[in-house]
Design a protein around this motif. Structure first.
Motif, PDB file in Angstrom:
ATOM      1  N   UNK A 286      -6.086   9.111  -8.815  1.00  0.00           N
ATOM      2  CA  UNK A 286      -7.140   9.266  -8.110  1.00  0.00           C
ATOM      3  C   UNK A 286      -7.508  10.633  -7.827  1.00  0.00           C
ATOM      4  N   UNK A 287      -6.588  11.565  -7.787  1.00  0.00           N
ATOM      5  CA  UNK A 287      -7.010  12.984  -7.466  1.00  0.00           C
ATOM      6  C   UNK A 287      -6.539  13.697  -8.885  1.00  0.00           C
ATOM      7  N   UNK A 288      -6.414  15.146  -8.734  1.00  0.00           N
ATOM      8  CA  UNK A 288      -6.113  16.043  -9.534  1.00  0.00           C
ATOM      9  C   UNK A 288      -4.915  16.309 -10.145  1.00  0.00           C
TER      10      UNK A 288
ATOM     11  N   UNK B 218      -1.093   3.601  -6.716  1.00  0.00           N
ATOM     12  CA  UNK B 218      -2.266   4.544  -6.253  1.00  0.00           C
ATOM     13  C   UNK B 218      -3.629   4.049  -6.091  1.00  0.00           C
ATOM     14  N   UNK B 219      -4.229   4.175  -5.011  1.00  0.00           N
ATOM     15  CA  UNK B 219      -5.586   3.787  -4.869  1.00  0.00           C
ATOM     16  C   UNK B 219      -6.271   4.240  -5.997  1.00  0.00           C
ATOM     17  N   UNK B 220      -7.237   3.356  -6.306  1.00  0.00           N
ATOM     18  CA  UNK B 220      -8.329   3.510  -7.474  1.00  0.00           C
ATOM     19  C   UNK B 220      -7.941   4.234  -8.802  1.00  0.00           C
ATOM     20  N   UNK B 221      -6.549   4.318  -9.211  1.00  0.00           N
ATOM     21  CA  UNK B 221      -6.212   4.938 -10.599  1.00  0.00           C
ATOM     22  C   UNK B 221      -6.866   4.028 -11.511  1.00  0.00           C
ATOM     23  N   UNK B 222      -7.172   4.535 -12.654  1.00  0.00           N
ATOM     24  CA  UNK B 222      -7.644   4.174 -13.869  1.00  0.00           C
ATOM     25  C   UNK B 222      -6.920   4.465 -15.242  1.00  0.00           C
TER      26      UNK B 222
ATOM     27  N   UNK C 278       2.201  13.827 -15.119  1.00  0.00           N
ATOM     28  CA  UNK C 278       2.922  13.588 -13.692  1.00  0.00           C
ATOM     29  C   UNK C 278       2.737  12.136 -13.174  1.00  0.00           C
ATOM     30  N   UNK C 279       1.389  11.814 -13.307  1.00  0.00           N
ATOM     31  CA  UNK C 279       1.006  10.772 -12.721  1.00  0.00           C
ATOM     32  C   UNK C 279       1.720   9.427 -13.556  1.00  0.00           C
ATOM     33  N   UNK C 280       2.044   9.696 -14.924  1.00  0.00           N
ATOM     34  CA  UNK C 280       2.660   8.579 -15.671  1.00  0.00           C
ATOM     35  C   UNK C 280       4.158   8.262 -15.016  1.00  0.00           C
ATOM     36  N   UNK C 281       4.740   9.531 -14.778  1.00  0.00           N
ATOM     37  CA  UNK C 281       6.027   9.281 -13.828  1.00  0.00           C
ATOM     38  C   UNK C 281       5.897   8.520 -12.797  1.00  0.00           C
ATOM     39  N   UNK C 282       4.742   8.805 -12.087  1.00  0.00           N
ATOM     40  CA  UNK C 282       4.606   8.014 -10.726  1.00  0.00           C
ATOM     41  C   UNK C 282       4.573   6.309 -11.052  1.00  0.00           C
ATOM     42  N   UNK C 283       3.724   6.243 -12.069  1.00  0.00           N
ATOM     43  CA  UNK C 283       3.227   4.987 -12.350  1.00  0.00           C
ATOM     44  C   UNK C 283       4.491   4.149 -12.955  1.00  0.00           C
ATOM     45  N   UNK C 284       5.448   4.723 -13.787  1.00  0.00           N
ATOM     46  CA  UNK C 284       6.532   4.213 -13.907  1.00  0.00           C
ATOM     47  C   UNK C 284       7.397   3.790 -12.888  1.00  0.00           C
TER      48      UNK C 284
ATOM     49  N   UNK D  57       0.862  -1.230   0.013  1.00  0.00           N
ATOM     50  CA  UNK D  57       0.223  -0.107   0.054  1.00  0.00           C
ATOM     51  C   UNK D  57       0.909   1.227  -0.010  1.00  0.00           C
ATOM     52  N   UNK D  58       0.420   2.164  -0.670  1.00  0.00           N
ATOM     53  CA  UNK D  58       1.033   3.582  -0.882  1.00  0.00           C
ATOM     54  C   UNK D  58       1.221   4.367   0.332  1.00  0.00           C
ATOM     55  N   UNK D  59       0.111   4.257   1.150  1.00  0.00           N
ATOM     56  CA  UNK D  59      -0.125   4.957   2.344  1.00  0.00           C
ATOM     57  C   UNK D  59       1.118   4.928   3.493  1.00  0.00           C
ATOM     58  N   UNK D  60       1.089   5.978   4.253  1.00  0.00           N
ATOM     59  CA  UNK D  60       2.246   6.015   5.081  1.00  0.00           C
ATOM     60  C   UNK D  60       2.345   5.092   6.377  1.00  0.00           C
ATOM     61  N   UNK D  61       3.206   4.640   6.843  1.00  0.00           N
ATOM     62  CA  UNK D  61       3.498   3.966   7.906  1.00  0.00           C
ATOM     63  C   UNK D  61       4.224   4.623   9.043  1.00  0.00           C
TER      64      UNK D  61
END
Length: 542
Positions: A278-280, A269-273, A285-291, A205-209
């Motif tokens: 998920x967010x705006x 990331x949660x619920x990406x499609x 930029x999201x594709x960089x994160x996805x990579x 999970x991407x969430x903080x621990x």
């Protein structure tokens, strides 16, 4: 510019971003700084480190095997003397790692041995494809670097494609939020007699621990502050795998059984499609994160070379054969899907969700699946995938809502799959599912709105390993969902896994659960058992 050409332009940008290029997001998001197009394995981009100079155990993350084929196995490890630190305690140097495969756990009868290079560009991970093996055999394997020897693992090859094998025992697991509890279920799974484990998504999970490990509530140690933030960069994801894979129960399960993995959303990331976050956040930029997420996923999983990502793209759907008994078509329902209708929560179905052009798999993967069914000669055709396939109404009235993130939000896509199975003559269809943190058992209906319509398959939904914390036998909504969905034959909210035994006459599903995950050491019990007959689909209590 068309949508498809714009998507390709963004992918190209993500694939070729340089090491020093930064994209700064607004708010709390960290700057993204990593190279997506890092050198491939085999390039001499770094000096070589003599393994004898490694002063601490580099096998802290254990070993793993995956994707069994009749003549080969895939072996994995990652060198990480200090997995909670950036760089995992190793310099940016290549390290030679030797491996052995044997018939026995004492390694007195060696089958093959060799060496591989752990490249810093791949976070010192090693993926070894051992070929030329005998079908349907158990093997033992281990790695060595310098004076350090890894734990031994147990794996096996698949039966030959034309083998008339009569039984196959597998486990299905999903959803292991570290911060929600201990991986006790994996300790029990390591002791189960299964041939292969299918991981159906949300490996991390991407969430903080936080410093106490969330619900684990550590009192004897503190986790570094670098884990107490959401994963965004490549280094974030690499470190998070280091945290998860250092868990002893997860390591034990990997050592005991070969895994076949596929992701869902939280590995990124949660619920990406698709390319929609998920967010705006801007899509580029999201594709960089996805990579970053996809690269770290491949580095840390027992996956073969065809699954190695290229920038923000990674072909994870693939097919495995286990003799004439079973064909497994592993899906990716996250990377190619249309954006969720009406947001990504529960909503009344309507024109947007029922648009026939909407897809959960993408057109290419859908055609691949249907073509594979037409060519299948297997008794069982099993589809390991991520989100609930059967219709799942929340209340037994006309005011019901459906999950827009599951197949209920893509009914035309589901209908094409079921019709395709029928056209291919698939008599024994089984869908394996994760995501929802409960155990379900469904009959798959030709028409879910008509309870008397023909049952065309079954769906086994494996509960989470930890996500949702301890859970209960009858979670909120149990009565409403059981009444609203006559095809729902089982519903349990404890943590655990499912064990499925495929045979020539029937398949059996055992839902294995633990009483708690917020404290370690809970025993495992069987919460329910069901069978479905060959040629007569439908779950009945065992």
């Amino acid at each position: 510019m068309t949508h498809s050409s714009h998507q390709q332009e963004m992918r190209d940008a993500a694939r070729h971003v340089g090491r020093r290029r930064f994209l700064t997001a607004t708010g709390a998001a960290a700057a993204l700084a990593f190279s997506v197009n890092l050198p491939a394995a085999g390039t001499a981009s770094a000096a070589e480190l003599d393994g004898r100079r490694i002063g601490e155990d580099p096998f802290t993350l254990g070993i793993a095997s995956g994707d069994p084929q009749p003549d080969s196995v895939l072996l994995w490890t990652r060198l990480a003397p200090r997995p909670y630190e950036t760089g995992s305690g190793l310099p940016q140097s290549r390290v030679e790692v030797s491996w052995e495969l044997a018939h026995d756990e004492h390694f007195s009868r060696i089958v093959q041995r060799g060496s591989a290079t752990a490249h810093p560009e791949f976070n010192h991970s090693v993926h070894v494809e051992v070929k030329g093996l005998e079908a349907d055999r158990v093997f033992y394997y281990r790695f060595r670097s310098g004076t350090w020897i890894s734990p031994a693992g147990r794996t096996r090859t698949a039966p030959a494609p034309d083998a008339r094998n009569s039984a196959l025992r597998l486990a299905a697991v999903s959803c292991q939020a570290y911060h929600d509890g201990y991986f006790t279920a994996y300790k029990h799974l390591a002791q189960e007699d299964v041939d292969v484990v299918f991981h159906l998504g949300d490996y991390l999970y991407e969430y903080a621990v936080d410093a106490t490990g969330g619900a684990r509530n550590y009192t004897d140690r503190k986790l570094p502050a670098r884990f107490n933030r959401e994963t965004v960069t490549l280094e974030d994801y690499r470190l998070r795998y280091g945290l998860y894979k250092s868990d002893p129960d997860l390591r034990a399960a990997h050592a005991a059984h070969p895994f076949v993995v596929t992701w869902d959303d939280h590995e990124t990331e949660n619920n990406y499609a698709g390319d929609t976050p998920e967010n705006g956040v801007p899509p580029e930029e999201f594709l960089l994160r996805r990579a970053a997420a996809y690269r770290a996923y491949w580095e840390n999983q027992p996956l073969r070379t065809p699954q190695q990502p290229s920038g923000p793209d990674m072909k994870l759907y693939r097919r495995l054969q286990f003799g004439r008994l079973a064909q497994f078509d592993i899906l990716d329902t996250r990377q190619y899907r249309s954006d969720q209708a009406y947001g990504d929560g529960w909503h009344k179905p309507g024109p947007e969700s029922e648009d026939p052009s909407r897809t959960l798999t993408g057109a290419t993967q859908e055609r691949w699946l249907l073509d594979g069914w037409h060519a299948s000669r297997a008794t069982w055709n099993v589809v390991p995938q991520q989100v609930a396939f059967a219709q799942r109404r929340d209340v037994p009235t006309d005011a019901y809502l459906l999950s827009m993130d599951a197949w209920d939000g893509y009914p035309a896509s589901r209908d094409r799959i079921l019709k395709g199975a029928g056209a291919a003559g698939i008599d024994n269809l089984m869908v394996l599912t994760g995501d929802v943190h409960v155990g379900y058992g469904f009959d798959l209906k030709k028409d879910f709105d008509d309870p008397s319509s023909r049952t065309v398959g079954t769906e086994i939904v494996a509960t989470s390993i930890t996500s949702g914390k301890d859970g209960t036998d009858k979670p909120a909504g149990w009565n409403n969902q059981m009444r609203a969905n006559p095809h729902m034959k089982f519903f349990n909210g404890r943590r655990g896994y499912a064990v499925i035994t495929l045979g020539l006459k029937q398949a059996r599903a055992d839902y294995r659960t633990v009483s708690a995950v917020t404290t370690p050491g809970a025993p495992v019990t069987t919460a329910g058992s069901f069978v479905t007959e060959v040629g007569n689909q439908g779950l009945t209590p065992a």
